[in-house]
Design an enzyme around this catalytic site. Structure first.
Site, PDB file in Angstrom:
ATOM      1  CE1 TYR A 145     -13.373   3.735  -8.152  1.00 43.77           C
ATOM      2  CE2 TYR A 145     -15.760   3.641  -8.449  1.00 43.77           C
ATOM      3  CZ  TYR A 145     -14.588   3.091  -7.948  1.00 43.77           C
ATOM      4  OH  TYR A 145     -14.631   1.903  -7.260  1.00 43.77           O
ATOM      5  N   GLY A 200     -23.020  13.866 -13.544  1.00 43.11           N
ATOM      6  CA  GLY A 200     -23.106  12.493 -14.077  1.00 43.11           C
ATOM      7  C   GLY A 200     -23.603  11.480 -13.063  1.00 43.11           C
ATOM      8  CG  LEU A 247       0.755   3.667   4.024  1.00 44.30           C
ATOM      9  CD1 LEU A 247       1.741   3.842   5.183  1.00 44.30           C
ATOM     10  CD2 LEU A 247      -0.507   2.959   4.535  1.00 44.30           C
ATOM     11  N   PRO A 277     -24.915  17.030   3.591  1.00 42.63           N
ATOM     12  CG  PRO A 277     -22.748  16.976   2.681  1.00 42.63           C
ATOM     13  CD  PRO A 277     -23.515  16.706   3.936  1.00 42.63           C
ATOM     14  CE  LYS A 324     -11.961  -0.651  -9.473  1.00 40.46           C
ATOM     15  NZ  LYS A 324     -10.819  -1.171  -8.665  1.00 40.46           N
ATOM     16  CE  LYS A 383     -15.103   6.516  -1.312  1.00 43.52           C
ATOM     17  NZ  LYS A 383     -14.272   5.390  -1.025  1.00 43.52           N
ATOM     18  CG  LEU A 384     -24.432   8.707   1.995  1.00 40.81           C
ATOM     19  CD1 LEU A 384     -24.736  10.158   1.673  1.00 40.81           C
ATOM     20  CD2 LEU A 384     -25.530   7.825   1.407  1.00 40.81           C
ATOM     21  CG  ASP A 406      -2.101   0.897   1.113  1.00 43.02           C
ATOM     22  OD1 ASP A 406      -3.234   0.383   1.115  1.00 43.02           O
ATOM     23  OD2 ASP A 406      -1.908   2.136   0.996  1.00 43.02           O
ATOM     24  CE1 TYR A 463     -20.413  17.142   0.006  1.00 42.30           C
ATOM     25  CE2 TYR A 463     -18.318  16.947   1.161  1.00 42.30           C
ATOM     26  CZ  TYR A 463     -19.394  16.360   0.501  1.00 42.30           C
ATOM     27  OH  TYR A 463     -19.430  15.004   0.322  1.00 42.30           O
ATOM     28  CB  SER A 486     -11.993   3.987  -3.846  1.00 43.58           C
ATOM     29  OG  SER A 486     -11.919   4.723  -2.630  1.00 43.58           O
ATOM     30  CB  THR A 513     -16.868  -0.740  -8.674  1.00 44.62           C
ATOM     31  OG1 THR A 513     -18.088  -0.074  -8.399  1.00 44.62           O
ATOM     32  CG2 THR A 513     -16.268  -0.122  -9.944  1.00 44.62           C
ATOM     33  CG  ASP A 514     -22.259  -1.581  -8.215  1.00 45.95           C
ATOM     34  OD1 ASP A 514     -21.415  -0.676  -8.044  1.00 45.95           O
ATOM     35  OD2 ASP A 514     -23.331  -1.636  -7.575  1.00 45.95           O
ATOM     36  CD  GLU A 515     -19.663   3.882  -8.642  1.00 52.26           C
ATOM     37  OE1 GLU A 515     -19.164   4.740  -9.375  1.00 52.26           O
ATOM     38  OE2 GLU A 515     -19.867   4.046  -7.440  1.00 52.26           O
TER      39      GLU A 515
HETATM   40  P1  NAD Z   1     -10.003   3.004  -0.187  1.00 55.51           P
HETATM   41  O1  NAD Z   1      -9.907   4.298  -0.921  1.00 55.51           O
HETATM   42  O2  NAD Z   1     -10.528   2.978   1.200  1.00 55.51           O
HETATM   43  O3  NAD Z   1      -8.563   2.303  -0.153  1.00 55.51           O
HETATM   44  C1  NAD Z   1      -7.697   2.298  -1.247  1.00 55.51           C
HETATM   45  C2  NAD Z   1      -6.325   1.861  -0.744  1.00 55.51           C
HETATM   46  O4  NAD Z   1      -5.452   1.822  -1.878  1.00 55.51           O
HETATM   47  C3  NAD Z   1      -5.702   2.807   0.270  1.00 55.51           C
HETATM   48  O5  NAD Z   1      -5.127   2.088   1.331  1.00 55.51           O
HETATM   49  C4  NAD Z   1      -4.642   3.549  -0.516  1.00 55.51           C
HETATM   50  O6  NAD Z   1      -3.533   3.961   0.257  1.00 55.51           O
HETATM   51  C5  NAD Z   1      -4.245   2.486  -1.548  1.00 55.51           C
HETATM   52  N1  NAD Z   1      -3.688   3.078  -2.760  1.00 55.51           N
HETATM   53  C6  NAD Z   1      -4.220   4.086  -3.496  1.00 55.51           C
HETATM   54  N2  NAD Z   1      -3.399   4.394  -4.515  1.00 55.51           N
HETATM   55  C7  NAD Z   1      -2.339   3.551  -4.425  1.00 55.51           C
HETATM   56  C8  NAD Z   1      -1.164   3.369  -5.190  1.00 55.51           C
HETATM   57  N3  NAD Z   1      -0.894   4.145  -6.251  1.00 55.51           N
HETATM   58  N4  NAD Z   1      -0.293   2.401  -4.836  1.00 55.51           N
HETATM   59  C9  NAD Z   1      -0.543   1.616  -3.761  1.00 55.51           C
HETATM   60  N5  NAD Z   1      -1.633   1.764  -2.978  1.00 55.51           N
HETATM   61  C10 NAD Z   1      -2.526   2.714  -3.307  1.00 55.51           C
HETATM   62  O7  NAD Z   1     -10.838   2.056  -1.153  1.00 55.51           O
HETATM   63  P2  NAD Z   1     -11.904   0.919  -0.799  1.00 55.51           P
HETATM   64  O8  NAD Z   1     -13.238   1.544  -0.669  1.00 55.51           O
HETATM   65  O9  NAD Z   1     -11.379   0.061   0.275  1.00 55.51           O
HETATM   66  O10 NAD Z   1     -11.902   0.126  -2.190  1.00 55.51           O
HETATM   67  C11 NAD Z   1     -10.961  -0.911  -2.426  1.00 55.51           C
HETATM   68  C12 NAD Z   1     -11.191  -1.484  -3.805  1.00 55.51           C
HETATM   69  O11 NAD Z   1     -12.510  -2.002  -3.901  1.00 55.51           O
HETATM   70  C13 NAD Z   1     -11.049  -0.464  -4.932  1.00 55.51           C
HETATM   71  O12 NAD Z   1     -10.430  -1.099  -6.018  1.00 55.51           O
HETATM   72  C14 NAD Z   1     -12.481  -0.091  -5.271  1.00 55.51           C
HETATM   73  O13 NAD Z   1     -12.593   0.299  -6.620  1.00 55.51           O
HETATM   74  C15 NAD Z   1     -13.194  -1.401  -5.000  1.00 55.51           C
HETATM   75  N6  NAD Z   1     -14.610  -1.291  -4.594  1.00 55.51           N
HETATM   76  C16 NAD Z   1     -14.981  -0.454  -3.589  1.00 55.51           C
HETATM   77  C17 NAD Z   1     -16.314  -0.408  -3.192  1.00 55.51           C
HETATM   78  C18 NAD Z   1     -16.778   0.477  -2.074  1.00 55.51           C
HETATM   79  O14 NAD Z   1     -17.981   0.598  -1.864  1.00 55.51           O
HETATM   80  N7  NAD Z   1     -15.904   1.101  -1.298  1.00 55.51           N
HETATM   81  C19 NAD Z   1     -17.255  -1.210  -3.850  1.00 55.51           C
HETATM   82  C20 NAD Z   1     -16.826  -2.041  -4.914  1.00 55.51           C
HETATM   83  C21 NAD Z   1     -15.495  -2.078  -5.264  1.00 55.51           C
HETATM   84  O1  DAU Z   2     -21.083   0.940  -6.149  1.00 58.33           O
HETATM   85  C1  DAU Z   2     -19.794   0.728  -5.689  1.00 58.33           C
HETATM   86  C2  DAU Z   2     -19.103   2.052  -5.461  1.00 58.33           C
HETATM   87  O2  DAU Z   2     -19.711   2.638  -4.333  1.00 58.33           O
HETATM   88  C3  DAU Z   2     -17.606   1.923  -5.267  1.00 58.33           C
HETATM   89  O3  DAU Z   2     -17.012   1.415  -6.433  1.00 58.33           O
HETATM   90  C4  DAU Z   2     -16.982   3.283  -4.922  1.00 58.33           C
HETATM   91  O4  DAU Z   2     -15.600   3.115  -4.621  1.00 58.33           O
HETATM   92  C5  DAU Z   2     -17.690   3.836  -3.710  1.00 58.33           C
HETATM   93  O5  DAU Z   2     -17.200   5.141  -3.440  1.00 58.33           O
HETATM   94  C6  DAU Z   2     -19.205   3.886  -3.932  1.00 58.33           C
HETATM   95  O6  DAU Z   2     -19.551   4.909  -4.921  1.00 58.33           O
HETATM   96  P1  DAU Z   2     -20.795   5.892  -4.705  1.00 58.33           P
HETATM   97  O7  DAU Z   2     -20.595   7.092  -5.518  1.00 58.33           O
HETATM   98  O8  DAU Z   2     -22.084   5.170  -4.856  1.00 58.33           O
HETATM   99  O9  DAU Z   2     -20.589   6.189  -3.110  1.00 58.33           O
HETATM  100  P2  DAU Z   2     -20.703   7.524  -2.259  1.00 58.33           P
HETATM  101  O10 DAU Z   2     -20.638   7.123  -0.826  1.00 58.33           O
HETATM  102  O11 DAU Z   2     -19.774   8.587  -2.734  1.00 58.33           O
HETATM  103  O12 DAU Z   2     -22.179   8.030  -2.572  1.00 58.33           O
HETATM  104  C7  DAU Z   2     -23.309   7.207  -2.289  1.00 58.33           C
HETATM  105  C8  DAU Z   2     -24.560   7.984  -2.722  1.00 58.33           C
HETATM  106  O13 DAU Z   2     -24.712   9.114  -1.859  1.00 58.33           O
HETATM  107  C9  DAU Z   2     -24.458   8.551  -4.123  1.00 58.33           C
HETATM  108  O14 DAU Z   2     -25.732   8.503  -4.737  1.00 58.33           O
HETATM  109  C10 DAU Z   2     -24.044  10.000  -3.918  1.00 58.33           C
HETATM  110  C11 DAU Z   2     -24.691  10.358  -2.585  1.00 58.33           C
HETATM  111  N1  DAU Z   2     -23.942  11.356  -1.773  1.00 58.33           N
HETATM  112  C12 DAU Z   2     -22.631  11.111  -1.522  1.00 58.33           C
HETATM  113  C13 DAU Z   2     -21.877  12.020  -0.802  1.00 58.33           C
HETATM  114  C14 DAU Z   2     -20.412  11.776  -0.523  1.00 58.33           C
HETATM  115  C15 DAU Z   2     -24.575  12.486  -1.308  1.00 58.33           C
HETATM  116  O15 DAU Z   2     -25.783  12.695  -1.526  1.00 58.33           O
HETATM  117  N2  DAU Z   2     -23.826  13.384  -0.590  1.00 58.33           N
HETATM  118  C16 DAU Z   2     -22.502  13.209  -0.336  1.00 58.33           C
HETATM  119  O16 DAU Z   2     -21.889  14.092   0.303  1.00 58.33           O
END
Ligand code: NAD
Ligand code: DAU
Length: 349
Positions: A155, A288, A35, A210, A159, A194-195, A33, A346, A85, A130-132
């Site tokens: 993003y 978007g 970090l 927000p 991915k 994240k939310l 990682d 924000y 992410s 991700t499902d996105e």
């Molecule tokens: P996160 O942002 O919490 O963690 C990402 C980690 O990657 C961090 O520890 C960061 O230091 C490390 N990192 C970033 N850039 C790097 C680099 N250049 N070299 C080495 N390390 C690096 O992310 P997360 O939410 O834990 O997501 C992890 C994975 O799962 C991602 O690939 C994301 O696309 C995928 N994912 C996330 C979600 C979600 O809801 N969070 C859902 C589906 C898939």
């Molecule tokens: O679906 C999987 C994905 O889920 C992952 O691949 C991403 O890494 C992860 O960040 C997440 O993406 P989203 O965009 O769905 O997550 P987020 O928490 O940013 O937002 C969730 C929903 O809430 C989205 O519809 C946007 C809304 N939102 C988010 C934030 C940060 C708000 O309304 N206000 C906010 O301030």
């Protein structure tokens, strides 16, 4: 077996590292990682002394360093989570997402191919996605493994691109790979951009919540440990060159989720019912903004016997309790640069 887990200091990665270190004492687990702002070794204090665990601070964008680490440690399998992410950050700085999510993944693919080229037996490149990548759904329907890719944010485009390269290395060079595409995770240790963790933190501080647009957007929420369990199953029993969708079967409109969060937190913080909901502030929509995500997780259910184990109410309670009990963690990650990020994201909306 030497297992390289990238991004193991992040949210999902730290839960995967913990599960593997504790469950498989016979494996050597390497956590690589860089970090970044999202990586935090505090997430792994409880296992950092384990004899089967080693942390490698490295950037997947640094090709020479990545090649050298593959050469030195001779990893057998890779679980690749390291990524940028957060969708909002990808809107303000798309190139950073191309670098880490696309080029960084390419560097790992090339290093794995270079090391394993003479013998792909018992090797695996497991890419966490991700499902996105599927884009957005209307009012009905679910994403399946055969849904066409249609990413809408920088993003998700980065991915999707990395998924395509992983697949292409399988087709072109026969590199063994699996991809899983998961819905929105929540749980302890998630960075408060994240939310759910952002709103928990703001409710604690009585700051505005927000909500983008009218809050009429739907996500499918999965407790992070259920995702880690799914990753364990796919890693051990998943089929080469296949993809698996992972989801919570738990769709919520943002505004309903926020109201539920407010209600639970009012009770936990001994505040008058309805007081946190008064903090809800509808702001300018995300560019978007995908309308709805929902996963058909029947393939992983039928083939690998996985399904979510934690209900949303239980998962949210545990998550909120974790943030309330870990004030220090929250304070540390929200000091310094977080404040600049928050203002940029924000203040003008
Ligand atoms: P996160 O942002 O919490 O963690 C990402 C980690 O990657 C961090 O520890 C960061 O230091 C490390 N990192 C970033 N850039 C790097 C680099 N250049 N070299 C080495 N390390 C690096 O992310 P997360 O939410 O834990 O997501 C992890 C994975 O799962 C991602 O690939 C994301 O696309 C995928 N994912 C996330 C979600 C979600 O809801 N969070 C859902 C589906 C898939
Ligand atoms: O679906 C999987 C994905 O889920 C992952 O691949 C991403 O890494 C992860 O960040 C997440 O993406 P989203 O965009 O769905 O997550 P987020 O928490 O940013 O937002 C969730 C929903 O809430 C989205 O519809 C946007 C809304 N939102 C988010 C934030 C940060 C708000 O309304 N206000 C906010 O301030």
């Amino acid at each position: 077996m030497k297992v390289l887990i990238t991004g193991g200091a992040g949210f999902i990665g730290s839960h995967v590292v913990r599960l593997f270190v504790n469950k498989y004492p016979e494996y050597e687990i390497f956590n690589l990682d860089a970090l970044t702002y999202a990586g935090n070794l505090e997430n792994l204090r409880d296992i950092e002394g384990a004899s089967n665990y080693k942390f490698l601070k490295a950037d997947i964008n640094d090709v020479l360093e990545i090649d050298a680490l593959f050469e030195k440690y001779q990893f057998d399998k890779v679980i690749h989570l390291a990524a940028e992410s957060h969708v909002d950050r990808s809107i303000s700085d798309p190139l950073a997402f191309v670098r880490t999510n696309v080029i960084g993944t390419m560097n790992l693919l090339n290093a794995a191919k270079g090391l394993w080229k003479d013998n792909f037996k018992e090797k695996l490149f497991y890419h966490i996605s991700t499902d996105e990548v599927y884009g957005t759904l209307g009012e009905t329907g679910l994403f399946t493994e055969s849904t066409s890719y249609a990413p809408n944010s920088p993003y998700s485009a980065s991915k999707a691109s990395s998924d395509h390269f992983v697949r292409a290395y399988g087709e072109t060079y026969d590199l063994p790979y699996i991809i899983s595409n998961c819905s929105n995770n929540y749980g302890p240790n998630q960075f408060p951009e994240k939310l759910i963790p952002l709103f928990i933190n703001n409710i604690i501080d009585k700051k505005p919540l927000p909500v983008y647009g009218n809050g009429d957007y739907t996500r499918d929420w999965l407790y992070v440990i259920d995702h880690a369990i799914a990753i364990d199953k796919v890693f051990h029993q998943g089929r080469n060159k296949e993809t698996y969708n992972i989801g919570g079967i738990n769709e919520w409109k943002n505004i309903d989720l926020v109201k539920l969060l407010c209600k639970i937190m009012d009770a936990k913080l001994n505040r008058a019912e309805g007081s946190s909901a008064e903090l809800i502030n509808f702001i300018q929509d995300r560019l978007g903004h995908d309308k709805r995500y929902a996963i058909d997780a029947s393939k992983i259910g039928k083939q690998l016997g996985w399904k979510p184990t934690v209900t949303f109410q239980e998962g949210l309670e545990t998550t909120i309790d974790w943030y309330l009990d870990n004030e220090e963690w929250l304070k540390n990650v929200t000091s310094g640069k977080y404040k600049d990020y928050y203002l940029n994201q924000y203040s003008s909306k």
